[in-house]
Write an enzyme that holds these catalytic residues in place. Structure first.
Site, PDB file in Angstrom:
ATOM      1  N   LYS A  13       0.831  -1.214   0.000  1.00  0.00           N
ATOM      2  CA  LYS A  13       0.000   0.000   0.000  1.00  0.00           C
ATOM      3  C   LYS A  13       0.865   1.265   0.000  1.00  0.00           C
ATOM      4  CE  LYS A  13      -2.578   0.042   3.674  1.00  0.00           C
ATOM      5  NZ  LYS A  13      -2.020   1.046   4.597  1.00  0.00           N
ATOM      6  N   ARG A  82      -9.405   3.191   8.857  1.00  0.00           N
ATOM      7  CA  ARG A  82      -8.961   1.864   9.257  1.00  0.00           C
ATOM      8  C   ARG A  82     -10.123   1.046   9.816  1.00  0.00           C
ATOM      9  NH1 ARG A  82      -3.190   2.047   8.724  1.00  0.00           N
ATOM     10  NH2 ARG A  82      -2.264   0.388   9.916  1.00  0.00           N
ATOM     11  N   ARG A 121      11.040  -6.601   4.299  1.00  0.00           N
ATOM     12  CA  ARG A 121      10.893  -5.185   3.945  1.00  0.00           C
ATOM     13  C   ARG A 121      11.971  -4.297   4.585  1.00  0.00           C
ATOM     14  NH1 ARG A 121       5.118  -2.543   4.390  1.00  0.00           N
ATOM     15  NH2 ARG A 121       5.228  -3.106   6.584  1.00  0.00           N
ATOM     16  N   ARG A 156      11.723  -1.607   9.738  1.00  0.00           N
ATOM     17  CA  ARG A 156      10.817  -0.885  10.641  1.00  0.00           C
ATOM     18  C   ARG A 156      10.627  -1.683  11.921  1.00  0.00           C
ATOM     19  NH1 ARG A 156       5.398   0.915   7.627  1.00  0.00           N
ATOM     20  NH2 ARG A 156       4.454  -0.255   9.308  1.00  0.00           N
ATOM     21  N   ARG A 167      -1.474  -7.367  13.572  1.00  0.00           N
ATOM     22  CA  ARG A 167      -1.981  -6.398  12.604  1.00  0.00           C
ATOM     23  C   ARG A 167      -2.924  -7.067  11.610  1.00  0.00           C
ATOM     24  NH1 ARG A 167       3.125  -3.838  10.085  1.00  0.00           N
ATOM     25  NH2 ARG A 167       1.686  -2.484   8.984  1.00  0.00           N
TER      26      ARG A 167
HETATM   27  P1  AMP Z   1       1.049   1.852   8.966  1.00  0.00           P
HETATM   28  O1  AMP Z   1       2.314   2.582   8.716  1.00  0.00           O
HETATM   29  O2  AMP Z   1      -0.099   2.317   8.142  1.00  0.00           O
HETATM   30  O3  AMP Z   1       1.211   0.363   8.949  1.00  0.00           O
HETATM   31  O4  AMP Z   1       0.633   2.228  10.490  1.00  0.00           O
HETATM   32  C1  AMP Z   1       1.449   1.887  11.572  1.00  0.00           C
HETATM   33  C2  AMP Z   1       0.654   1.913  12.856  1.00  0.00           C
HETATM   34  O5  AMP Z   1       0.124   3.229  13.048  1.00  0.00           O
HETATM   35  C3  AMP Z   1      -0.550   0.988  12.897  1.00  0.00           C
HETATM   36  O6  AMP Z   1      -0.239  -0.320  13.274  1.00  0.00           O
HETATM   37  C4  AMP Z   1      -1.428   1.682  13.947  1.00  0.00           C
HETATM   38  O7  AMP Z   1      -0.960   1.384  15.239  1.00  0.00           O
HETATM   39  C5  AMP Z   1      -1.166   3.160  13.671  1.00  0.00           C
HETATM   40  N1  AMP Z   1      -2.146   3.708  12.730  1.00  0.00           N
HETATM   41  C6  AMP Z   1      -1.935   4.105  11.444  1.00  0.00           C
HETATM   42  N2  AMP Z   1      -3.066   4.544  10.870  1.00  0.00           N
HETATM   43  C7  AMP Z   1      -4.021   4.438  11.827  1.00  0.00           C
HETATM   44  C8  AMP Z   1      -5.411   4.698  11.856  1.00  0.00           C
HETATM   45  N3  AMP Z   1      -6.071   5.162  10.771  1.00  0.00           N
HETATM   46  N4  AMP Z   1      -6.083   4.456  13.002  1.00  0.00           N
HETATM   47  C9  AMP Z   1      -5.459   3.989  14.086  1.00  0.00           C
HETATM   48  N5  AMP Z   1      -4.167   3.681  14.130  1.00  0.00           N
HETATM   49  C10 AMP Z   1      -3.437   3.910  13.016  1.00  0.00           C
END
Ligand code: AMP
Length: 215
Positions: A13, A82, A121, A156, A167
């Site tokens: 994504k 989300r 990754r 990461r 997740r």
């Molecule tokens: P990502 O980089 O999109 O995988 O996001 C990393 C982490 O940020 C996720 O596992 C959540 O803990 C938090 N996070 C990102 N976007 C959201 C969202 N829309 N709502 C709640 N938590 C979020």
């Protein structure tokens, strides 16, 4: 051109969002990055554990971001909404900001493939490029080094298998229902995560071209 991307973890994504941003000259808004950039210890710990932060916190951050002038001609949103509550909050936010709903693109991937992608990754902390050391087509030319700017690549800290499983479960429980939600609204488009990011991007370009030519 307001685009929302929805996908299981590690479907690519973020990489697709970057490509869209570059191709159509619109900002890439990653809610994960918005949170990581706050550099608040409590928030960073929540991210490490794979838990979601509150709908209010993330929606407020997004509101501030969408008000910036670079979002006027559109943006690609990566990581939000989300869950169903966020989908509703997002619609209210768009109304308040006088923006349209745009399109939603769902990128699909099988869980096994997603795990492989996550474990390998590597991202560049300097320019944001993403590579994978387990997938030949997108591995860096030199192990551990960014092809684009020469910086040292990092893994990461939330990219480990335990966090991934949490997740993924979270995704199935709370994010997947968004597909039906947007199906009912009639603005969702589907694409399979392809063999390479370029394959996937070709499919995405067709969708965006189709959606925005009609207007
Ligand atoms: P990502 O980089 O999109 O995988 O996001 C990393 C982490 O940020 C996720 O596992 C959540 O803990 C938090 N996070 C990102 N976007 C959201 C969202 N829309 N709502 C709640 N938590 C979020």
């Amino acid at each position: 051109m307001n685009i929302v991307l929805i996908a299981p973890p590690a479907a690519g994504k973020g990489s697709q969002a970057k490509k869209i941003s570059k191709e159509y000259q619109i900002p890439h808004i990653s809610t994960g990055d918005l949170l990581r950039n706050i550099k608040d210890e409590n928030i960073l710990n929540e991210l490490k554990s794979g838990k979601f932060v509150s709908d209010e916190l993330i929606t407020n951050l997004l509101k501030k971001r969408l008000k910036q002038t670079d979002c006027e001609n559109g943006y690609v949103l990566d990581g939000y909404p989300r869950n169903l509550k966020q989908a509703e909050m997002y619609e209210n936010l768009l109304k308040k900001l006088n923006k349209n709903m745009g399109i939603v693109i769902f990128i699909n991937i099988e869980k096994e493939e997603a795990i492989k992608r996550m474990v390998g990754r590597r991202t560049c902390p300097n320019c944001g490029s993403v590579f994978n050391e387990l997938i030949e087509t997108i591995s860096p030319k030199q192990k551990g080094i960014c092809d684009n700017c020469g910086s040292k690549l990092v893994k990461r800290h939330d990219d480990n298998e335990e966090t991934f499983n949490k997740r993924f479960e979270n995704y199935e429980k709370v994010t997947k229902p968004l597909i039906k939600y947007y199906e009912e609204k009639g603005n969702i488009h589907y694409v399979n995560s392809g063999l390479t990011p370029e394959d996937t991007f070709e499919s995405i370009k067709k969708i965006i071209g189709g959606a925005y030519d009609k207007h």
